[in-house]
Design an enzyme around this catalytic site. Structure first.
Site, PDB file in Angstrom:
ATOM      1  N   GLY A   1     -12.110   2.479 -13.721  1.00 28.66           N
ATOM      2  CA  GLY A   1     -12.047   3.307 -14.799  1.00 28.66           C
ATOM      3  C   GLY A   1     -10.708   3.236 -15.548  1.00 28.66           C
ATOM      4  O   GLY A   1     -10.859   4.238 -16.387  1.00 28.66           O
ATOM      5  N   LYS A   2      -9.689   2.544 -15.586  1.00 23.93           N
ATOM      6  CA  LYS A   2      -8.824   2.720 -16.098  1.00 23.93           C
ATOM      7  C   LYS A   2      -8.971   2.853 -17.816  1.00 23.93           C
ATOM      8  O   LYS A   2      -8.337   3.551 -18.339  1.00 23.93           O
ATOM      9  CB  LYS A   2      -7.655   1.631 -15.784  1.00 23.93           C
ATOM     10  N   THR A   3      -9.827   2.093 -18.300  1.00 23.65           N
ATOM     11  CA  THR A   3     -10.107   1.695 -19.726  1.00 23.65           C
ATOM     12  C   THR A   3     -10.861   3.295 -19.994  1.00 23.65           C
ATOM     13  O   THR A   3     -10.720   3.524 -21.148  1.00 23.65           O
ATOM     14  CB  THR A   3     -10.777   0.701 -20.086  1.00 23.65           C
TER      15      THR A   3
ATOM     16  N   HIS B   1     -11.754  -1.099  13.403  1.00 23.55           N
ATOM     17  CA  HIS B   1     -10.639  -1.437  12.551  1.00 23.55           C
ATOM     18  C   HIS B   1      -9.818  -0.376  12.057  1.00 23.55           C
ATOM     19  O   HIS B   1      -8.836  -0.159  12.352  1.00 23.55           O
ATOM     20  CB  HIS B   1     -11.051  -2.469  11.686  1.00 23.55           C
ATOM     21  N   GLU B   2     -10.486   0.596  11.436  1.00 24.63           N
ATOM     22  CA  GLU B   2      -9.882   1.725  10.836  1.00 24.63           C
ATOM     23  C   GLU B   2      -9.565   2.721  11.805  1.00 24.63           C
ATOM     24  O   GLU B   2      -8.440   3.256  11.474  1.00 24.63           O
ATOM     25  CB  GLU B   2     -11.018   2.313   9.721  1.00 24.63           C
TER      26      GLU B   2
ATOM     27  N   ASP C   1      -3.698  -6.071   5.031  1.00 27.03           N
ATOM     28  CA  ASP C   1      -2.893  -5.637   6.200  1.00 27.03           C
ATOM     29  C   ASP C   1      -1.725  -6.517   6.765  1.00 27.03           C
ATOM     30  O   ASP C   1      -0.616  -6.002   6.763  1.00 27.03           O
ATOM     31  CB  ASP C   1      -3.719  -5.200   7.680  1.00 27.03           C
TER      32      ASP C   1
ATOM     33  N   HIS D   1      -6.000   1.777  12.740  1.00 32.41           N
ATOM     34  CA  HIS D   1      -5.049   2.041  11.877  1.00 32.41           C
ATOM     35  C   HIS D   1      -4.814   3.864  11.931  1.00 32.41           C
ATOM     36  O   HIS D   1      -3.575   4.201  11.779  1.00 32.41           O
ATOM     37  CB  HIS D   1      -5.412   2.002  10.468  1.00 32.41           C
TER      38      HIS D   1
ATOM     39  N   GLY E   1     -12.493  -2.162 -11.809  1.00 36.05           N
ATOM     40  CA  GLY E   1     -13.728  -1.297 -12.002  1.00 36.05           C
ATOM     41  C   GLY E   1     -13.262   0.136 -11.679  1.00 36.05           C
ATOM     42  O   GLY E   1     -14.478   0.933 -11.720  1.00 36.05           O
TER      43      GLY E   1
ATOM     44  N   GLY F   1      -4.756   0.343 -10.585  1.00 33.29           N
ATOM     45  CA  GLY F   1      -5.937   0.576  -9.956  1.00 33.29           C
ATOM     46  C   GLY F   1      -6.550  -0.588  -9.768  1.00 33.29           C
ATOM     47  O   GLY F   1      -6.577  -1.501 -10.581  1.00 33.29           O
TER      48      GLY F   1
END
Length: 513
Positions: free
Chosen positions: A115-117, A319-320, A392, A323, A113, A110
């Site tokens: 939150g993996k740890t 832009h989104e 992209d 998509h 920041g 991921g």
């Protein structure tokens, strides 16, 4: 603990065992307390006082333990797998299942920041087992190759000795792919080989859950990522609006002010950034000697994440919208979420296996449709389509390169000639031309799609501006409004076919195809 109290709180080495046993927490609860937490208890004057203090510490920590995983936000897509890992460990501890019948390891990936740890710590706390952690850098600082390998062996041996426990290794992408040649390839090969041995060793030890974290899973050596060493791949993401609100609530307490406006400003940022905003708001309130107010949160959010201008917000939404429209038209299942925020726009898709040339064309068109929507709406494009390896344009380029060098598609030579990302600039000219033709064809199709549906782009963009974040239900409603059930099915097949024909015609212009 009884023996320790005899040494520390009895001049003659004798204590009232029965009274202390009644006052002390259970063995399972005591295991939850790490070394630093024991110090306050042993400052008590009597052994009984120390036992009572230990019980208070356990009771205080139990609240955090029971709610540990719930305090890690952004877990929604992977929470079922996390819960199964936890349930398997608990069932094994209870003697209800054999360790060999469980999945016991995972790669957690991921963005920075997310939150993996924190997830690894929360998992260990909720399982009431120790956490043993390290990283490539932590081991490397021990010295030369032999010392580094010895440091790695030491921490793995510690995890085995402490089983049941969680063994967490951060930044595992530092154990990079051994097939990539560079100046330190031989050193890297030996380190990765050692890590392979240790992961196999850990997999054979009942009670050790292995969690490894990375921002770049594609850089991890494939042998490390395979099942049996790292069984699952859990992809974390930044928290949604609800997750950001929960982070603010956790940091500010139950009497926190309304944080809806601040959460809107923080959509798309990491959980670490949201927590930093909460601390900044507390600092502002502390400076004025009063409780935190809504304006404090908004001011803190704007200091850390400057507000977007209406023009930039509109461009990001358009832009989104490009998509989303392309995904509506070309993919069989709609996106599951979309958002716009200070750190950019995002669109999350269910896994779309790209098997045929038509699938690959569709994937390239969807990637380039945001750029096409900007051109159609504003007459020019921003830098939003390019930049990082996950942009992209980068992802569309990777699809095209793999199609012609790995899969021999689109009329390319029947030869497997994979190209690593660092060698894109040195590809042979004929390969570069083929890739460019594919991307130009996908861009032409994306621009035609956007030009044919200007009102749809506006509708989707306005929904994004209004809500900032769209969930699966809102996206499904949007799709239904833009493509009714009957015409939508026709459009889906027609657009896939027409985009494929357009790409084929453009590719045919080049003699190499």
């Amino acid at each position: 603990m009884l023996q320790l109290l005899c040494v520390t709180h009895s001049g003659r080495g004798e204590i009232d065992t029965h009274a202390l046993l009644a006052a002390l927490p259970t063995d399972e609860d005591l295991r939850r307390l790490e070394g630093p937490l024991l110090s306050p208890a042993f400052q008590e004057q009597t052994a009984l006082g120390a036992a009572i203090r230990l019980k208070e510490l356990v009771d205080a920590s139990r609240v955090l333990v029971q709610d540990g995983l719930n305090r890690v936000h952004g877990l929604t897509p992977i929470r079922p797998q996390i819960d199964r890992l936890l349930a398997g460990l608990i069932a094994w501890q209870a003697g209800k299942v054999d360790w060999c019948d469980l999945l016991t390891s995972a790669l957690i990936s991921g963005p920075t920041g997310c939150g993996k740890t924190m997830l690894a710590r929360a998992f260990a706390a909720q399982a009431c087992v120790p956490l043993v952690s390290t990283s490539y850098a932590e081991c490397q600082k021990a010295g030369h190759l032999g010392q580094m390998l010895a440091a790695l062996d030491t921490v793995v041996s510690e995890a085995i000795a402490k089983a049941p426990c969680v063994f967490f290794i951060d930044e595992i992408d530092s154990f990079a792919d051994r097939m990539i040649q560079h100046r330190n390839s031989e050193y890297q090969r030996q380190v990765v080989n050692a890590m392979l041995v240790h992961l196999t060793r850990l997999a054979q030890v009942p009670g050790v859950i292995v969690l490894a974290a990375t921002n770049h899973p594609e850089h991890v050596d494939p042998a490390l990522r395979r099942a049996g060493r790292l069984d699952l791949h859990l992809r974390m993401r930044y928290p949604d609006r609800a997750g950001i609100s929960a982070i603010l609530r956790d940091a500010l307490g139950p009497s926190a002010p309304d944080f809806g406006a601040a959460a809107d400003l923080l959509i798309g940022v990491s959980g670490a950034t949201a927590a930093g905003v909460a601390r900044a708001a507390l600092g502002i309130a502390r400076q004025h000697a009063r409780p935190v107010a809504t304006d404090d949160l908004i001011d803190a959010a704007q200091e850390i994440v400057p507000a977007m201008s209406p023009g930039l917000l509109k461009r990001m939404a358009v832009h989104e919208a490009g998509h989303l429209l392309a995904a509506f038209q070309l993919f069989p299942t709609p996106p599951t979420s979309a958002s716009i925020g200070p750190s950019g726009g995002t669109m999350e898709l269910p896994i779309q296996p790209a098997i045929t040339e038509t699938d690959l064309r569709a994937a390239m068109i969807v990637r380039l449709a945001g750029w096409a929507a900007e051109l159609a709406t504003f007459g020019d494009a921003s830098i939003g389509a390019g930049g990082t390896e996950q942009s992209d344009l980068a992802l569309a380029t990777r699809i095209a390169i793999d199609a012609v060098t790995r899969h021999a598609l689109f009329g390319s030579d029947l030869l497997w000639t994979p190209v690593a990302p660092e060698h894109h600039l040195t590809m042979p000219k004929h390969l570069r031309l083929r890739v460019t033709d594919l991307l130009n064809a996908a861009n032409a199709a994306a621009r035609q799609l956007v030009a044919d549906h200007p009102q749809a782009i506006e509708t989707i963009a306005q929904a994004l501006i209004e809500h900032r974040e769209l969930d699966a239900g809102q996206i499904a409603d949007l799709r239904a409004r833009i493509l009714d059930s009957a015409r939508g099915a026709q459009n889906f097949e027609a657009m896939r076919e027409s985009s494929g024909m357009m790409a084929t015609r453009d590719c045919a212009k080049h003699p190499k195809f």
